[in-house]
Every structure is written in structure tokens, then in C-alpha cells.
Design an enzyme around this catalytic site. Sequence first.
Site, short mmCIF file in Angstrom:
data_model
loop_
_atom_site.label_atom_id
_atom_site.label_comp_id
_atom_site.label_asym_id
_atom_site.label_seq_id
_atom_site.Cartn_x
_atom_site.Cartn_y
_atom_site.Cartn_z
N ARG A 229 0.85 -1.18 0.00
CA ARG A 229 0.00 0.00 0.00
C ARG A 229 0.89 1.23 0.00
O ARG A 229 1.87 1.29 0.75
CB ARG A 229 -0.92 0.02 1.24
CG ARG A 229 -2.10 -0.95 1.16
CD ARG A 229 -3.10 -0.55 0.08
NE ARG A 229 -4.25 -1.43 0.02
CZ ARG A 229 -4.35 -2.49 -0.79
NH1 ARG A 229 -3.36 -2.80 -1.63
NH2 ARG A 229 -5.45 -3.22 -0.80
N GLU A 258 -3.70 7.23 -4.61
CA GLU A 258 -4.09 6.69 -5.93
C GLU A 258 -5.43 7.28 -6.36
O GLU A 258 -6.32 7.45 -5.51
CB GLU A 258 -4.21 5.17 -5.85
CG GLU A 258 -2.87 4.51 -5.66
CD GLU A 258 -2.94 2.99 -5.62
OE1 GLU A 258 -3.98 2.42 -6.04
OE2 GLU A 258 -1.97 2.40 -5.16
N HIS A 276 -0.72 -0.16 -10.09
CA HIS A 276 -1.35 -1.09 -9.12
C HIS A 276 -1.82 -2.38 -9.81
O HIS A 276 -3.02 -2.67 -9.85
CB HIS A 276 -2.51 -0.40 -8.39
CG HIS A 276 -2.83 -1.05 -7.07
ND1 HIS A 276 -3.35 -0.37 -5.99
CD2 HIS A 276 -2.71 -2.33 -6.65
CE1 HIS A 276 -3.54 -1.20 -4.99
NE2 HIS A 276 -3.16 -2.41 -5.36
C1 DGY Z 1 -5.30 -6.27 -2.86
O1 DGY Z 1 -5.83 -7.36 -3.11
O2 DGY Z 1 -5.43 -5.71 -1.78
C2 DGY Z 1 -4.47 -5.67 -3.94
O3 DGY Z 1 -3.93 -4.46 -3.69
C3 DGY Z 1 -5.15 -5.75 -5.29
O4 DGY Z 1 -4.63 -6.93 -5.75
#
Ligand code: DGY
Length: 310
Positions: A229, A258, A276
Site C-alpha cells: 500500500r 491513488e 497497481h
Molecule cells: C489487494 O488485493 O489488496 C491488492 O492491492 C489488489 O490486488
Amino acid sequence: MARIVTTFPLPDAALDLLRPLGSLAGPEGWRETMDDAEALLCLLTDRVDAELLGRAPRLRIVANAVVGYEHVDRDACRARGITVTNTPDVLTDATADLAMALLLSAMRGLSGAECSLRAGEFHGWGFWDYLGADLSQKTLGIFGMGRIGQAVARRAAPFGMRVIYHSRTRLPAADEAAAGAEWVEFDGLISRSDVLSLHAPLTPDTRHAIDADALRRMRPGSFLVNTARGALVDEAALVDALRDGPLAGAGLDVYEREPRIHPGLLDLPNVTLLPHVGSATRETRTRMAMLAARNVHAVLTGGAPLTPVP
Ligand code: DGY
């Protein structure tokens, strides 16, 4: 018959599983159909907060089709007895693969080299041109040693990398051995890693774990990889560390705000920037959607959810 709302298009197999349970609504105009929804299939870009829950008095399950769940107000769900699920395991390999791709790209300077070629700057092989860094004999530091962190550790070993990690909870000895990784304190992780790869969930404790101070203490010429993240990192401080040192480069798949990307990052040639896409393979996204659908099926038919969020 239950109303099942989805915020994204579902694969046919998921529709086949859910149709017998009730009527499906969404993704178009899904918010307007929450008043009699019993199940919601959603993504990390959908904020499931008190306001949304307030519109859905009959909601029984929030089936998140991603693994992260910081966009869901779990306390509000718990208070209402609403089950929250996510999709662990099914995206581990795809995300670990992408972390390795970013690690390779950052350490070998692939984005900068490709941009240079596309700009017409490749005038033939040059002995001292486009130099990156070896992976072999380097120390990979992993912050957050869950499923994805361990999968990255296993992938790094064949490249000849030493692996150290820091996680809230230390792995059992057998898992540490399987990952070939040594547990270290956070300070040791920061000061010893030649490349630091982030795999921790975003929580109030981990937000900006990699701040200006941590970045300052990283090794000169080291690299940062983030497929977890964006807000684990203070992005403004990262830009400074990439511009003025000590970092030599970074590979980023996630960002603090984002879809906005810090303009400083866009200007830097020593950073690989991806939109992402950690879990973005056809097979993995299908498994994620199916797991979310199976969670809905389980709860609406009176069973236990397969992958409840703690
Ligand atoms: C998640 O699953 O949390 C990712 O960031 C997207 O694959």
C-alpha cells in the site's frame, strides 16, 4: 430471494453460482440498489463506510474481492453483525511475481534504460552504459512477512540473495527456514537491506512506517520496492531520498493517493512506476472474483464464510 449487489463485472462462473440465490444488481448504479441488498461484492476502490452501510439495512456480507480491507469500516460492520471477507492466498503468487519484477527492474535500471532507448539515445553497446546492481550476494529486507512476503523470500533465494525480515509477529522456526529468512528488528531491517520490499497491511501502526527518518537510515545505493500500500511510505520523503540519496532507485506499484502519482516520482528516471497491477493476471483476478462469490454463497446459504477478515 436475496438482492446481491456487485460493484464490478463478475465472471460467468460467479454469476452462475449466485443467480440461484437471488437477484443481482450492479455494477451500473449499484449504490442506488443498496436499500434491500443482503450481499455486497466490492473492491478496494469502494469505500464501505457508515454512510453506505446506513443505506443497506438488510446487508449480511461485504465480500471484498481483494486482500486489503482498509477501505471497509470493520467496526461498523461488526456492530451490525455484517460479515466481512477478503481474498487471501489466491493472489499470493501473482503479487510476489510482480514484486520480483519490480525488484529486478529497479536494481537493473530497466525503466530508465528503456526510456533512453525509446528516446533514441541507444547508439550501440557501451561498456560503462546502463549499469545496474547485482542481485546476487545482496540483502533483501522484507517488511511484513505474511503469505506474500514469504513468497517473495522464496523467490529471492535462487537469485543468490540473503533475506532478512521484520514482521509484527515472528514466523515459527519451520516457516523461517522454508523462507530462508532471518528475523531482525525494524532498525536492522532498514540499515542492513540493499533492497527493501514492503508487504505489510496498511494500518494506523504501519502508515508511513517508511518515513523520512527511516529513508535517511537506509544504505547508500539501496532500493525500495512497494507492492503493498502506498501509504506505508511517506511519498514526499521518498522523492527526496531518490533525488538526493541514499536510495539508488525504486519499483512502485502502489501510491499514497491513488490514482494521483507524486509529480516528483514521475520526473525520476530511477523509478519503475506501475498502475497497481500486483494481482492483475486473468487467472488471479478470476480466482479473486470466484472466492468473493463463494463467500457470498456460503453466508447467504447459512454457512460459515470461507475467508473472513479477522
Ligand atoms: C489487494 O488485493 O489488496 C491488492 O492491492 C489488489 O490486488
